[in-house]
Design a protein around this motif. Structure first.
Motif, mmCIF file in Angstrom:
data_model
loop_
_atom_site.group_PDB
_atom_site.id
_atom_site.type_symbol
_atom_site.label_atom_id
_atom_site.label_comp_id
_atom_site.label_asym_id
_atom_site.label_seq_id
_atom_site.Cartn_x
_atom_site.Cartn_y
_atom_site.Cartn_z
ATOM 1 N N PHE A 135 28.654 37.554 49.856
ATOM 2 C CA PHE A 135 29.035 38.743 49.563
ATOM 3 C C PHE A 135 29.962 38.772 48.404
ATOM 4 C CE2 PHE A 135 27.587 39.762 53.897
ATOM 5 C CZ PHE A 135 27.135 41.070 53.954
ATOM 6 N N ILE A 136 29.909 39.533 47.405
ATOM 7 C CA ILE A 136 30.783 39.857 46.462
ATOM 8 C C ILE A 136 31.391 41.000 46.302
ATOM 9 C CG2 ILE A 136 30.925 39.809 43.687
ATOM 10 C CD1 ILE A 136 30.069 37.018 45.062
ATOM 11 N N HIS A 137 32.781 41.002 46.545
ATOM 12 C CA HIS A 137 33.505 42.165 46.530
ATOM 13 C C HIS A 137 33.940 42.872 45.149
ATOM 14 C CE1 HIS A 137 34.619 41.703 50.885
ATOM 15 N NE2 HIS A 137 34.256 40.547 50.430
ATOM 16 N N ILE A 138 33.647 44.236 45.056
ATOM 17 C CA ILE A 138 33.618 44.713 43.778
ATOM 18 C C ILE A 138 34.888 44.333 42.776
ATOM 19 C CG2 ILE A 138 34.233 47.007 44.552
ATOM 20 C CD1 ILE A 138 31.985 48.129 42.613
ATOM 21 N N LYS A 139 36.095 44.269 43.830
ATOM 22 C CA LYS A 139 37.312 44.411 43.317
ATOM 23 C C LYS A 139 37.925 42.819 43.017
ATOM 24 C CE LYS A 139 39.103 48.908 45.258
ATOM 25 N NZ LYS A 139 39.959 49.359 46.428
ATOM 26 N N ASP A 140 36.980 42.021 43.355
ATOM 27 C CA ASP A 140 37.626 40.524 43.296
ATOM 28 C C ASP A 140 36.791 40.132 41.860
ATOM 29 O OD1 ASP A 140 38.671 40.630 45.572
ATOM 30 O OD2 ASP A 140 37.107 39.554 46.674
ATOM 31 N N ASP A 141 37.891 39.500 41.030
ATOM 32 C CA ASP A 141 37.519 39.132 39.880
ATOM 33 C C ASP A 141 36.658 37.880 39.842
ATOM 34 O OD1 ASP A 141 38.643 41.115 38.321
ATOM 35 O OD2 ASP A 141 40.490 40.172 38.300
ATOM 36 N N VAL A 142 37.095 36.987 41.023
ATOM 37 C CA VAL A 142 36.249 35.820 41.149
ATOM 38 C C VAL A 142 36.240 35.456 42.620
ATOM 39 C CG1 VAL A 142 37.265 34.552 39.206
ATOM 40 C CG2 VAL A 142 38.437 34.220 41.220
ATOM 41 N N THR A 143 35.003 35.103 42.938
ATOM 42 C CA THR A 143 34.649 34.421 44.336
ATOM 43 C C THR A 143 34.322 33.163 44.131
ATOM 44 O OG1 THR A 143 33.716 36.640 44.801
ATOM 45 C CG2 THR A 143 33.151 34.838 46.219
ATOM 46 N N ILE A 144 35.114 32.284 45.004
ATOM 47 C CA ILE A 144 35.079 31.011 44.879
ATOM 48 C C ILE A 144 34.120 30.354 46.034
ATOM 49 C CG2 ILE A 144 36.410 28.723 45.027
ATOM 50 C CD1 ILE A 144 38.808 30.489 44.033
ATOM 51 N N PHE A 145 33.330 29.272 45.597
ATOM 52 C CA PHE A 145 32.486 28.473 46.483
ATOM 53 C C PHE A 145 32.751 27.117 46.412
ATOM 54 C CE2 PHE A 145 30.471 32.349 44.550
ATOM 55 C CZ PHE A 145 29.946 32.865 45.605
ATOM 56 N N GLN A 146 32.400 26.358 47.687
ATOM 57 C CA GLN A 146 32.659 24.829 47.679
ATOM 58 C C GLN A 146 31.532 24.361 48.392
ATOM 59 O OE1 GLN A 146 36.339 23.371 49.621
ATOM 60 N NE2 GLN A 146 36.324 21.892 48.067
ATOM 61 N N ALA A 147 30.911 23.293 47.632
ATOM 62 C CA ALA A 147 29.929 22.384 48.289
ATOM 63 C C ALA A 147 30.335 21.596 49.347
ATOM 64 C CB ALA A 147 29.353 21.505 46.956
ATOM 65 N N MET A 148 29.512 21.580 50.328
ATOM 66 C CA MET A 148 29.784 20.894 51.575
ATOM 67 C C MET A 148 29.558 19.393 51.183
ATOM 68 S SD MET A 148 28.214 21.194 55.213
ATOM 69 C CE MET A 148 28.344 22.859 55.342
ATOM 70 N N ASN A 149 28.687 18.861 50.328
ATOM 71 C CA ASN A 149 28.191 17.553 50.055
ATOM 72 C C ASN A 149 29.412 16.900 49.510
ATOM 73 O OD1 ASN A 149 26.159 19.686 49.610
ATOM 74 N ND2 ASN A 149 24.870 18.134 49.846
ATOM 75 N N ASP A 150 29.980 17.447 48.559
ATOM 76 C CA ASP A 150 30.854 16.541 47.695
ATOM 77 C C ASP A 150 32.372 17.418 47.285
ATOM 78 O OD1 ASP A 150 30.096 18.301 45.822
ATOM 79 O OD2 ASP A 150 28.973 16.890 44.605
ATOM 80 N N GLY A 151 32.541 18.520 47.704
ATOM 81 C CA GLY A 151 33.584 19.139 47.727
ATOM 82 C C GLY A 151 33.660 20.156 46.404
ATOM 83 N N GLN A 152 32.677 19.894 45.620
ATOM 84 C CA GLN A 152 32.925 20.733 43.939
ATOM 85 C C GLN A 152 32.955 22.068 44.327
ATOM 86 O OE1 GLN A 152 32.518 19.038 40.811
ATOM 87 N NE2 GLN A 152 33.083 17.333 42.229
ATOM 88 N N LEU A 153 33.734 22.875 43.273
ATOM 89 C CA LEU A 153 34.083 24.255 43.294
ATOM 90 C C LEU A 153 33.167 25.085 42.200
ATOM 91 C CD1 LEU A 153 37.882 23.829 43.765
ATOM 92 C CD2 LEU A 153 36.353 24.425 45.429
ATOM 93 N N PHE A 154 32.884 25.991 42.605
ATOM 94 C CA PHE A 154 32.068 26.931 41.934
ATOM 95 C C PHE A 154 32.549 28.229 41.715
ATOM 96 C CE2 PHE A 154 29.447 23.429 42.788
ATOM 97 C CZ PHE A 154 28.601 23.181 41.740
ATOM 98 N N VAL A 155 32.467 29.005 40.952
ATOM 99 C CA VAL A 155 32.918 30.362 40.727
ATOM 100 C C VAL A 155 31.943 31.683 40.189
ATOM 101 C CG1 VAL A 155 34.709 31.665 39.616
ATOM 102 C CG2 VAL A 155 35.502 29.734 40.402
ATOM 103 N N LYS A 186 27.308 48.066 48.218
ATOM 104 C CA LYS A 186 27.519 48.920 49.435
ATOM 105 C C LYS A 186 28.799 48.750 50.031
ATOM 106 C CE LYS A 186 23.449 50.508 48.736
ATOM 107 N NZ LYS A 186 23.277 51.772 48.128
ATOM 108 N N ASP A 187 29.618 49.838 50.312
ATOM 109 C CA ASP A 187 31.057 49.675 50.757
ATOM 110 C C ASP A 187 31.893 48.660 50.077
ATOM 111 O OD1 ASP A 187 30.455 51.558 52.951
ATOM 112 O OD2 ASP A 187 29.177 50.046 54.089
ATOM 113 N N GLY A 188 31.421 48.719 48.807
ATOM 114 C CA GLY A 188 32.405 47.911 48.050
ATOM 115 C C GLY A 188 31.976 46.222 47.983
ATOM 116 N N ARG A 189 31.018 46.175 48.645
ATOM 117 C CA ARG A 189 30.305 44.659 48.640
ATOM 118 C C ARG A 189 28.875 44.557 47.981
ATOM 119 N NH1 ARG A 189 31.156 41.767 54.186
ATOM 120 N NH2 ARG A 189 29.555 43.159 54.738
ATOM 121 N N LEU A 190 28.725 43.628 47.569
ATOM 122 C CA LEU A 190 27.245 43.143 47.073
ATOM 123 C C LEU A 190 26.843 42.053 47.832
ATOM 124 C CD1 LEU A 190 25.294 43.781 44.840
ATOM 125 C CD2 LEU A 190 26.307 41.761 43.442
#
Length: 202
Positions: free
Chosen positions: A93-113, A180-184
């Motif tokens: 879910f991407i929140h409409i008011k958040d400039d960034v949403t951060i993701f982390q890979a379970m395999n190696d801890g790499q970060l994505f935005v 929808k309700d501020g979330r995609l």
């Protein structure tokens, strides 16, 4: 003319020393153990995987190589989306008011935005990998949005960023009423480039 010995045991004059001597990588404080010829130093730095990157969390100034940065994030910050596995589709879910949403890979801890910026009358979504921006992209991704009878889809490479200055890249443009309700609601898959052809389409 004075002469000296290089690390290979060769007798060289002082003027030749810069061409023959070996130096530590500039990223030695961040974990790089490479010692390279002075003439090859810049070429090495361009591809060094130990180049420090800034934590993507907005109010954090921690900087480290991507491995240490992943450990830092796991210990000090919280994810809105559970860690994902490469080559597998996951929901987010991407929140409409958040400039960034951060993701982390379970395999190696790499970060994505995923950045979510206003672009005229729509929201522009871009996906980035937190990593040395001088190196070639190592990851590809696919993002998909389903809303009523519309399907929005983007396939691209994940641009590397070392800090929070996110450059222009392939984007997914989403209307406000898709939130929808501020979330995609989205479906995402992130692959390592050597595995980019594996799996089926979203």
């Amino acid at each position: 003319m004075s002469s000296i010995q290089c690390t290979n045991g060769h007798i060289i004059c002082a003027s030749c020393k810069p061409k023959c001597m070996k130096v530590a990588c500039d990223n030695e404080p961040y974990g790089c153990k490479e010692v390279v010829k002075h003439t090859q130093r810049h070429a090495h730095i361009k591809s060094c995987v130990f180049s420090p990157c800034l934590c993507p969390e907005t109010d954090c100034n921690f900087r480290a190589n991507t491995t240490v940065l992943g450990e830092h994030f796991r210990t000090n910050h919280q994810l809105r989306v559970p860690p994902f596995t490469y080559d597998e589709v996951f929901s987010a879910f991407i929140h409409i008011k958040d400039d960034v949403t951060i993701f982390q890979a379970m395999n190696d801890g790499q970060l994505f935005v995923i950045t979510c910026k206003t672009h005229y009358i729509v929201k522009k979504l871009n996906l980035y990998h937190i990593g040395p921006n001088k190196s070639k992209p190592r990851y590809s991704f696919e993002m998909l949005v389903l809303c009523q009878d519309r399907v929005l889809q983007l396939k691209s490479e994940a641009v590397n960023v070392e800090d929070r200055a996110y450059p222009p890249s392939g984007a997914l443009y989403v209307r406000y009423d898709y939130f929808k309700d501020g979330r995609l609601s989205m479906k995402i898959r992130i692959n390592k480039n050597d595995d980019a052809e594996s799996g089926t389409d979203l």
